[in-house]
Design an enzyme around this catalytic site. Structure first.
Site, PDB file in Angstrom:
ATOM      1  N   ASP A   1     -19.763 -50.309  21.272  1.00 51.09           N
ATOM      2  CA  ASP A   1     -20.626 -50.633  22.370  1.00 51.09           C
ATOM      3  C   ASP A   1     -21.440 -49.363  22.759  1.00 51.09           C
ATOM      4  O   ASP A   1     -22.059 -49.194  23.942  1.00 51.09           O
ATOM      5  CB  ASP A   1     -19.832 -50.838  23.678  1.00 51.09           C
ATOM      6  CG  ASP A   1     -18.821 -49.881  24.057  1.00 51.09           C
ATOM      7  OD1 ASP A   1     -18.728 -48.715  23.518  1.00 51.09           O
ATOM      8  OD2 ASP A   1     -18.013 -50.156  24.776  1.00 51.09           O
TER       9      ASP A   1
ATOM     10  N   ASP B   1     -43.142 -16.794  28.640  1.00 50.73           N
ATOM     11  CA  ASP B   1     -42.594 -18.092  29.216  1.00 50.73           C
ATOM     12  C   ASP B   1     -41.144 -18.393  29.338  1.00 50.73           C
ATOM     13  O   ASP B   1     -40.563 -18.002  28.313  1.00 50.73           O
ATOM     14  CB  ASP B   1     -43.605 -19.062  28.984  1.00 50.73           C
ATOM     15  CG  ASP B   1     -43.765 -20.304  30.300  1.00 50.73           C
ATOM     16  OD1 ASP B   1     -42.967 -20.120  31.178  1.00 50.73           O
ATOM     17  OD2 ASP B   1     -44.504 -21.191  30.381  1.00 50.73           O
TER      18      ASP B   1
ATOM     19  N   LYS C   1     -51.444 -21.032  37.855  1.00 52.87           N
ATOM     20  CA  LYS C   1     -51.507 -22.213  37.188  1.00 52.87           C
ATOM     21  C   LYS C   1     -51.379 -23.380  38.224  1.00 52.87           C
ATOM     22  O   LYS C   1     -50.761 -23.347  39.203  1.00 52.87           O
ATOM     23  CB  LYS C   1     -50.140 -22.329  36.489  1.00 52.87           C
ATOM     24  CG  LYS C   1     -49.722 -23.938  35.849  1.00 52.87           C
ATOM     25  CD  LYS C   1     -48.943 -23.547  34.778  1.00 52.87           C
ATOM     26  CE  LYS C   1     -47.487 -24.034  34.841  1.00 52.87           C
ATOM     27  NZ  LYS C   1     -46.392 -24.061  33.898  1.00 52.87           N
TER      28      LYS C   1
ATOM     29  N   ASP D   1     -47.875 -18.318  34.690  1.00 53.38           N
ATOM     30  CA  ASP D   1     -47.690 -18.702  36.064  1.00 53.38           C
ATOM     31  C   ASP D   1     -46.905 -17.720  37.019  1.00 53.38           C
ATOM     32  O   ASP D   1     -46.420 -16.933  36.514  1.00 53.38           O
ATOM     33  CB  ASP D   1     -47.243 -20.237  36.378  1.00 53.38           C
ATOM     34  CG  ASP D   1     -45.858 -20.287  35.632  1.00 53.38           C
ATOM     35  OD1 ASP D   1     -44.989 -19.124  35.983  1.00 53.38           O
ATOM     36  OD2 ASP D   1     -45.540 -21.272  35.209  1.00 53.38           O
TER      37      ASP D   1
ATOM     38  N   ARG E   1     -50.336 -27.151  38.040  1.00 51.91           N
ATOM     39  CA  ARG E   1     -49.953 -28.452  37.336  1.00 51.91           C
ATOM     40  C   ARG E   1     -50.613 -29.884  37.716  1.00 51.91           C
ATOM     41  O   ARG E   1     -50.416 -30.175  38.883  1.00 51.91           O
ATOM     42  CB  ARG E   1     -48.471 -28.749  37.483  1.00 51.91           C
ATOM     43  CG  ARG E   1     -47.917 -29.706  36.236  1.00 51.91           C
ATOM     44  CD  ARG E   1     -46.471 -29.431  36.042  1.00 51.91           C
ATOM     45  NE  ARG E   1     -45.943 -28.534  35.027  1.00 51.91           N
ATOM     46  CZ  ARG E   1     -46.252 -28.450  33.707  1.00 51.91           C
ATOM     47  NH1 ARG E   1     -46.789 -29.443  33.204  1.00 51.91           N
ATOM     48  NH2 ARG E   1     -45.961 -27.429  32.871  1.00 51.91           N
TER      49      ARG E   1
ATOM     50  N   GLU F   1     -20.497 -46.237  23.314  1.00 52.46           N
ATOM     51  CA  GLU F   1     -19.909 -45.254  24.223  1.00 52.46           C
ATOM     52  C   GLU F   1     -19.426 -43.939  23.325  1.00 52.46           C
ATOM     53  O   GLU F   1     -19.218 -44.093  22.175  1.00 52.46           O
ATOM     54  CB  GLU F   1     -18.766 -45.544  24.664  1.00 52.46           C
ATOM     55  CG  GLU F   1     -18.847 -46.636  26.067  1.00 52.46           C
ATOM     56  CD  GLU F   1     -17.645 -47.001  26.948  1.00 52.46           C
ATOM     57  OE1 GLU F   1     -16.476 -46.846  26.652  1.00 52.46           O
ATOM     58  OE2 GLU F   1     -17.898 -47.779  27.910  1.00 52.46           O
TER      59      GLU F   1
ATOM     60  N   ARG G   1     -35.307 -27.315  35.952  1.00 51.13           N
ATOM     61  CA  ARG G   1     -36.660 -27.450  36.572  1.00 51.13           C
ATOM     62  C   ARG G   1     -36.796 -28.037  37.995  1.00 51.13           C
ATOM     63  O   ARG G   1     -37.598 -27.923  38.740  1.00 51.13           O
ATOM     64  CB  ARG G   1     -38.003 -27.635  35.702  1.00 51.13           C
ATOM     65  CG  ARG G   1     -38.018 -26.662  34.694  1.00 51.13           C
ATOM     66  CD  ARG G   1     -38.740 -26.766  33.595  1.00 51.13           C
ATOM     67  NE  ARG G   1     -38.478 -27.770  32.579  1.00 51.13           N
ATOM     68  CZ  ARG G   1     -39.129 -28.226  31.643  1.00 51.13           C
ATOM     69  NH1 ARG G   1     -40.082 -27.902  31.483  1.00 51.13           N
ATOM     70  NH2 ARG G   1     -38.315 -29.024  30.886  1.00 51.13           N
ATOM     71  N   GLN G   2     -35.760 -29.043  38.036  1.00 52.63           N
ATOM     72  CA  GLN G   2     -35.886 -29.960  39.220  1.00 52.63           C
ATOM     73  C   GLN G   2     -34.774 -29.097  40.243  1.00 52.63           C
ATOM     74  O   GLN G   2     -33.878 -29.720  40.529  1.00 52.63           O
ATOM     75  CB  GLN G   2     -35.378 -31.438  38.946  1.00 52.63           C
ATOM     76  CG  GLN G   2     -35.507 -32.227  40.418  1.00 52.63           C
ATOM     77  CD  GLN G   2     -36.900 -32.642  40.850  1.00 52.63           C
ATOM     78  OE1 GLN G   2     -37.923 -32.695  40.227  1.00 52.63           O
ATOM     79  NE2 GLN G   2     -36.800 -33.084  42.171  1.00 52.63           N
TER      80      GLN G   2
ATOM     81  N   HIS H   1     -34.468 -21.608  34.869  1.00 47.27           N
ATOM     82  CA  HIS H   1     -35.858 -21.716  35.524  1.00 47.27           C
ATOM     83  C   HIS H   1     -35.973 -20.799  36.578  1.00 47.27           C
ATOM     84  O   HIS H   1     -37.044 -20.021  36.942  1.00 47.27           O
ATOM     85  CB  HIS H   1     -36.163 -23.175  35.818  1.00 47.27           C
ATOM     86  CG  HIS H   1     -37.660 -23.205  36.054  1.00 47.27           C
ATOM     87  ND1 HIS H   1     -38.554 -22.868  35.429  1.00 47.27           N
ATOM     88  CD2 HIS H   1     -38.079 -23.580  37.342  1.00 47.27           C
ATOM     89  CE1 HIS H   1     -39.679 -23.075  36.145  1.00 47.27           C
ATOM     90  NE2 HIS H   1     -39.471 -23.526  37.110  1.00 47.27           N
TER      91      HIS H   1
HETATM   92  C1  R5P Z   1     -42.807 -24.077  34.259  1.00 48.10           C
HETATM   93  O1  R5P Z   1     -42.881 -23.519  35.482  1.00 48.10           O
HETATM   94  C2  R5P Z   1     -42.270 -23.392  33.186  1.00 48.10           C
HETATM   95  O2  R5P Z   1     -42.004 -21.948  33.583  1.00 48.10           O
HETATM   96  C3  R5P Z   1     -43.066 -23.456  32.074  1.00 48.10           C
HETATM   97  O3  R5P Z   1     -44.291 -23.135  32.019  1.00 48.10           O
HETATM   98  C4  R5P Z   1     -43.083 -24.902  31.680  1.00 48.10           C
HETATM   99  O4  R5P Z   1     -41.966 -25.551  31.695  1.00 48.10           O
HETATM  100  C5  R5P Z   1     -43.690 -25.197  30.277  1.00 48.10           C
HETATM  101  O5  R5P Z   1     -43.811 -26.596  30.340  1.00 48.10           O
HETATM  102  P1  R5P Z   1     -45.142 -27.102  29.165  1.00 48.10           P
HETATM  103  O6  R5P Z   1     -44.694 -26.531  27.866  1.00 48.10           O
HETATM  104  O7  R5P Z   1     -44.703 -28.789  29.337  1.00 48.10           O
HETATM  105  O8  R5P Z   1     -46.378 -26.844  29.661  1.00 48.10           O
END
Ligand code: R5P
Length: 291
Positions: A35, A214, A185, A162, A187, A37, A92-93, A125
């Site tokens: 199933d 990054d 930056k 950013d 988004r 799992e 990130r959330q 993050h």
């Molecule tokens: C966002 O604040 C992070 O620091 C990265 O810049 C971001 O997650 C990069 O995502 P992507 O490659 O989708 O632009």
């Protein structure tokens, strides 16, 4: 100390066990029931032992595997369980951006720590997320490992795509003794961003070899746009470095079309994996065991 490598982090777990002086290393048996799992089983004599579970949580399945492994290790009678999450998904959330949303990072912290004595992760993050754990939690950094790689390259300037990456790029710049700045930056959606230069620059971009720094490269949208902007401003060479290389879909190829070298650590398996965070994680684990 025993080290168990979940399916998302087998190679890194083995490197960590080597850094720990050849600690016994095991890979759990995993399968799916009809199933769908998930089933996991850990081997080895874990009773009364300190056990390290290493598992990045890039996918929801990785997360489920991790919490099943934690329960299995506790059932096997481990003395203490140290959970290493090299790439901590959902980080990130880390706040409620819109009404009705969860603070996903917080709830994931609570579930990950449930059967753990301590949690170790790498370059969250936002380091603020560490405060969401109620058990001891530590953050290793991929910056020294990446800095060692970049030190061998001829670079003039470091750029964060950013403002959120200012601490990271500043720390890297200190290690490499280079100037730095952060782009502005905005988004637009999860795959598109708009970037611009800040109003004042410490140095010109023209004729410079620039490294973009990054924490995560995901769809690659940020790095591609940043590279295009820097190229337009006359950058000579552009490279990109991150701790966590997700490189979703064709992100790696799209980045390679506009950037020379791409570097990432081994928190996730990917084609840019050139530096290991194993020594940094092992150092924290050694302190935990001693304490
Ligand atoms: C966002 O604040 C992070 O620091 C990265 O810049 C971001 O997650 C990069 O995502 P992507 O490659 O989708 O632009």
């Amino acid at each position: 100390m025993h080290v168990i490598g979940g399916t998302a982090s087998t190679a890194l777990a083995e490197r960590i066990s080597r850094e720990l002086g050849g600690a016994p290393f095991g890979i759990p048996f995993t399968k799916r029931f009809p199933d769908d799992e998930m089933y996991v089983r850990v081997g080895g004599r874990l009773e009364g032992e300190d056990v390290v579970i290493v598992q990045s949580t890039r996918t929801d399945n990785d997360f489920l595997e991790l919490i099943l492994l934690e329960d299995a290790v506790r059932e096997a009678g481990a003395r203490r369980t140290f959970v290493v999450v090299p790439y901590f998904g959902y980080a990130r959330q880390d706040r409620r951006f819109f009404p009705g949303e969860p603070v996903s990072a917080r709830t994931l912290c609570h579930h990950v720590e449930l059967d753990a004595d301590a949690v170790v992760t790498v370059d969250l993050h936002s380091s603020q997320t560490l405060t969401q754990f109620t058990k001891p939690a530590y953050e290793a950094s991929g910056i020294p490992a990446i800095a060692r790689l970049l030190a061998e390259r001829s670079l003039d300037l470091l750029v964060s795509p950013d403002k959120g990456g200012v601490d990271r790029v500043r720390r890297m710049a200190q290690l490499l003794d280079k100037p730095w700045f952060a782009l502005e930056k905005r988004r637009i959606d999860s795959e598109h961003v708009e970037l611009s230069l800040p109003s004042t620059l410490p140095v010109t971009v023209e004729g410079k070899n620039v490294a973009l720094i990054d924490d995560v490269i995901s769809t690659g949208g940020t790095i591609v746009e940043a590279a295009k902007l820097l190229r337009k401003k006359g950058a000579l060479g552009i490279s990109a470095a991150c701790t966590h290389g997700l490189f979703l879909k064709d992100a790696f190829e799209r980045i390679k079309a506009v950037v020379g070298d791409v570097y990432s650590t081994d928190t996730l398996g990917n084609p840019a994996e050139k530096a290991s965070v194993a020594p940094d994680i092992a150092q924290i684990l050694q302190r935990l065991v001693a304490g």
